[in-house]
Design an enzyme around this catalytic site. Structure first.
Site, short mmCIF file in Angstrom:
data_model
loop_
_atom_site.label_atom_id
_atom_site.label_comp_id
_atom_site.label_asym_id
_atom_site.label_seq_id
_atom_site.Cartn_x
_atom_site.Cartn_y
_atom_site.Cartn_z
N TYR A 115 10.00 -13.61 -13.66
CA TYR A 115 8.79 -12.80 -13.28
C TYR A 115 7.66 -13.21 -13.90
O TYR A 115 6.63 -13.41 -13.08
CB TYR A 115 9.02 -11.32 -13.87
CG TYR A 115 7.80 -10.39 -13.36
CD1 TYR A 115 7.49 -10.19 -11.94
CD2 TYR A 115 6.97 -10.00 -14.45
CE1 TYR A 115 6.38 -9.41 -11.85
CE2 TYR A 115 5.76 -9.17 -14.18
CZ TYR A 115 5.54 -8.75 -12.75
OH TYR A 115 4.48 -7.93 -12.38
N GLY B 55 1.97 2.86 -5.80
CA GLY B 55 1.34 2.44 -7.06
C GLY B 55 -0.08 1.91 -6.86
O GLY B 55 -0.74 2.39 -6.28
N ASP C 259 7.88 -7.43 6.00
CA ASP C 259 8.40 -7.84 4.66
C ASP C 259 7.50 -9.21 4.52
O ASP C 259 7.52 -9.98 5.17
CB ASP C 259 9.83 -8.12 4.90
CG ASP C 259 10.41 -8.32 3.32
OD1 ASP C 259 9.78 -9.09 2.62
OD2 ASP C 259 11.49 -7.93 3.12
N VAL C 260 6.90 -9.27 3.12
CA VAL C 260 6.12 -10.53 3.14
C VAL C 260 6.88 -11.47 2.85
O VAL C 260 6.36 -12.95 3.05
CB VAL C 260 5.17 -10.46 1.87
CG1 VAL C 260 4.10 -9.31 1.78
CG2 VAL C 260 5.79 -10.04 0.47
N ARG D 261 6.66 -2.00 3.64
CA ARG D 261 7.86 -2.03 4.45
C ARG D 261 8.32 -0.62 4.89
O ARG D 261 8.74 -0.55 5.77
CB ARG D 261 9.10 -2.67 3.73
CG ARG D 261 8.96 -4.22 3.56
CD ARG D 261 10.13 -4.72 2.37
NE ARG D 261 9.73 -4.07 1.28
CZ ARG D 261 10.51 -4.41 0.30
NH1 ARG D 261 11.62 -5.15 0.20
NH2 ARG D 261 10.26 -3.70 -1.02
N THR E 47 3.88 2.97 -12.64
CA THR E 47 3.98 3.40 -10.95
C THR E 47 5.49 2.99 -10.67
O THR E 47 6.26 3.28 -11.64
CB THR E 47 3.37 1.86 -10.23
OG1 THR E 47 4.29 0.85 -10.84
CG2 THR E 47 1.83 1.69 -10.58
N ASN F 22 -1.39 -7.74 -3.19
CA ASN F 22 -0.86 -6.80 -4.32
C ASN F 22 0.49 -6.74 -4.26
O ASN F 22 1.22 -6.37 -5.40
CB ASN F 22 -1.58 -5.38 -4.28
CG ASN F 22 -0.78 -4.25 -4.93
OD1 ASN F 22 -0.94 -4.35 -6.15
ND2 ASN F 22 -0.14 -3.51 -4.08
N ALA G 202 0.99 -1.27 -0.02
CA ALA G 202 0.05 0.08 0.02
C ALA G 202 0.93 1.16 -0.06
O ALA G 202 0.58 2.40 0.02
CB ALA G 202 -0.83 0.05 1.25
P1 NDP Z 1 5.27 -0.52 -6.99
O1 NDP Z 1 6.55 -0.72 -7.14
O2 NDP Z 1 4.71 0.90 -7.28
O3 NDP Z 1 4.63 -1.12 -5.74
C1 NDP Z 1 5.10 -2.34 -5.02
C2 NDP Z 1 4.57 -2.29 -3.70
O4 NDP Z 1 4.99 -3.66 -3.24
C3 NDP Z 1 5.12 -1.40 -2.83
O5 NDP Z 1 3.92 -0.89 -1.92
C4 NDP Z 1 6.04 -2.08 -1.86
O6 NDP Z 1 6.19 -1.73 -0.52
C5 NDP Z 1 5.38 -3.56 -2.03
N1 NDP Z 1 6.42 -4.58 -1.78
C6 NDP Z 1 7.36 -5.00 -2.58
N2 NDP Z 1 8.17 -5.92 -2.00
C7 NDP Z 1 7.80 -6.12 -0.82
C8 NDP Z 1 8.07 -6.88 0.36
N3 NDP Z 1 9.02 -7.88 0.17
N4 NDP Z 1 7.56 -6.96 1.35
C9 NDP Z 1 6.36 -6.15 1.48
N5 NDP Z 1 5.85 -5.35 0.44
C10 NDP Z 1 6.40 -5.43 -0.62
O7 NDP Z 1 4.38 -1.32 -8.21
P2 NDP Z 1 2.96 -1.51 -8.83
O8 NDP Z 1 1.96 -0.77 -7.73
O9 NDP Z 1 2.99 -1.48 -10.12
O10 NDP Z 1 2.93 -3.23 -8.34
C11 NDP Z 1 1.84 -3.64 -7.35
C12 NDP Z 1 1.60 -5.13 -8.13
O11 NDP Z 1 0.91 -5.07 -9.38
C13 NDP Z 1 2.77 -6.16 -8.11
O12 NDP Z 1 2.18 -7.28 -7.69
C14 NDP Z 1 3.00 -6.07 -9.68
O13 NDP Z 1 3.56 -7.47 -9.85
C15 NDP Z 1 1.63 -5.96 -10.24
N6 NDP Z 1 1.75 -5.44 -11.62
C16 NDP Z 1 2.25 -4.27 -12.03
C17 NDP Z 1 2.04 -3.83 -13.21
C18 NDP Z 1 2.74 -2.62 -13.78
O14 NDP Z 1 2.89 -2.36 -14.79
N7 NDP Z 1 3.06 -1.63 -12.95
C19 NDP Z 1 1.46 -4.52 -14.31
C20 NDP Z 1 0.84 -5.83 -13.77
C21 NDP Z 1 0.83 -6.33 -12.48
P3 NDP Z 1 7.52 -1.61 0.17
O15 NDP Z 1 8.63 -1.25 -0.92
O16 NDP Z 1 7.17 -0.32 1.19
O17 NDP Z 1 7.48 -2.73 1.02
C1 8X3 Z 2 3.83 -6.04 -15.18
C2 8X3 Z 2 3.51 -6.04 -16.68
O1 8X3 Z 2 4.59 -6.41 -18.94
O2 8X3 Z 2 6.14 -5.82 -17.23
O3 8X3 Z 2 3.43 -7.14 -14.58
O4 8X3 Z 2 5.28 -8.02 -17.13
S1 8X3 Z 2 4.86 -6.53 -17.59
#
Ligand code: NDP
Ligand code: 8X3
Length: 251
Positions: free
Chosen positions: A151, A13, A58-59, A34, A186, A85, A10
């Protein structure tokens, strides 16, 4: 009584935008991530609309996941909606050049982290005989692209787990569904390219990418359907994208 949503990732993104829209629509929110400074800042912002609680873990850390979730105050202990997410891509290399630490990060966060959080919350949902799990997958869970290897594998696993959870939890009346976004602007690419901002910006060059609010809006739609309606699987592209590798760039 207001519903409670727990959102992982949260602090940025899609997760952050989802927290904002759900807070404005009468959900109590449990913000997870985190980065504690960001959690505190968002809590302050959303407290104008609803009750908010933060959990920093951390998840990947099994013990921290279970301890954090079991430490929730009574008022937040009934979780109606779980948004799985948290996740990222780490690197974009061929299988022969891939970095083992990147592989570990993606499998540990995107797959095992999602499992740990779900495992900590599912017993509560079973007891309640209700609940809704929304798994954030990706088009990378529906197709594979060059250098996407691990990935893509991690998101294919999310797709499989989404189907498996829906089957296993059906008998308890728990809703399970996934949303699979294409390109969303994001911090995702910044993380994938390890802070190389220029390379990250190039990903979105000439493309009107999805914004995190577009996905958050869809998540709100999904969770606000009448309880007998379960949206099981959604793929969402920006109009300029037809697959992971087919993009219409206006440059
Ligand atoms: P961001 O990098 O903006 O956000 C990622 C979030 O995940 C952050 O809030 C981060 O929080 C959290 N996170 C990452 N690693 C950990 C960890 N080890 N423990 C706890 N929290 C963690 O990316 P998005 O918002 O784009 O990504 C969100 C989801 O959407 C992901 O699952 C991504 O794979 C998916 N997605 C994204 C796409 C894109 O093009 N952006 C497309 C398709 C899917 P913090 O660092 O504070 O822990
Ligand atoms: C994020 C979209 O195309 O970079 O999941 O894999 S892509």
């Amino acid at each position: 009584m207001n519903k409670t949503a727990l959102i992982t990732g949260a602090t940025s993104g899609i997760g952050q935008a989802t927290a904002r829209i759900l807070a404005k629509n009468n959900y109590q929110i449990i913000l997870c991530g985190r980065r504690e400074d960001r959690l505190a800042e968002l809590k302050k912002e959303l407290s104008e609309f609803t009750e908010v609680c933060t959990l920093s873990f951390d998840v990947r850390d099994k013990k921290a996941v279970f301890e954090s979730i079991s430490s929730l105050p009574e008022a937040f202990s009934k979780i109606d909606v779980l948004i799985n997410n948290a996740g990222n891509a780490h690197g974009l290399d061929s299988i022969q050049n891939g970095d083992l630490d990147d592989w570990d990060a993606m499998i540990d966060i995107n797959v095992k982290g999602l499992l740990y959080v779900s495992k900590a919350i599912i017993p509560k949902m079973i007891e309640q005989k209700s609940g809704h799990i929304v798994n954030i997958g990706s088009i990378a869970g529906k197709e594979v692209y060059p250098n996407g290897n691990v990935y893509c594998a991690s998101k294919h696993a999310v797709d499989a787990l989404n189907q498996a959870m829906r089957m296993d939890l059906n008998q308890y009346g728990i809703r399970v569904g996934a949303i699979h976004p294409g390109m969303v602007e994001t911090e995702f690419s910044e993380v994938r390219f390890k802070g190389d901002i220029e390379r990250a910006a190039n990903v979105y060059n000439g493309i009107e990418a999805l914004q995190p609010e577009d996905i958050a809006d869809i998540i709100h739609f999904v969770v606000s359907r009448p309880y007998h309606v379960n949206i099981a699987d959604l793929i969402v592209y920006p109009t300029a994208q037809a697959s992971a590798t087919i993009l219409k760039r206006d440059i």
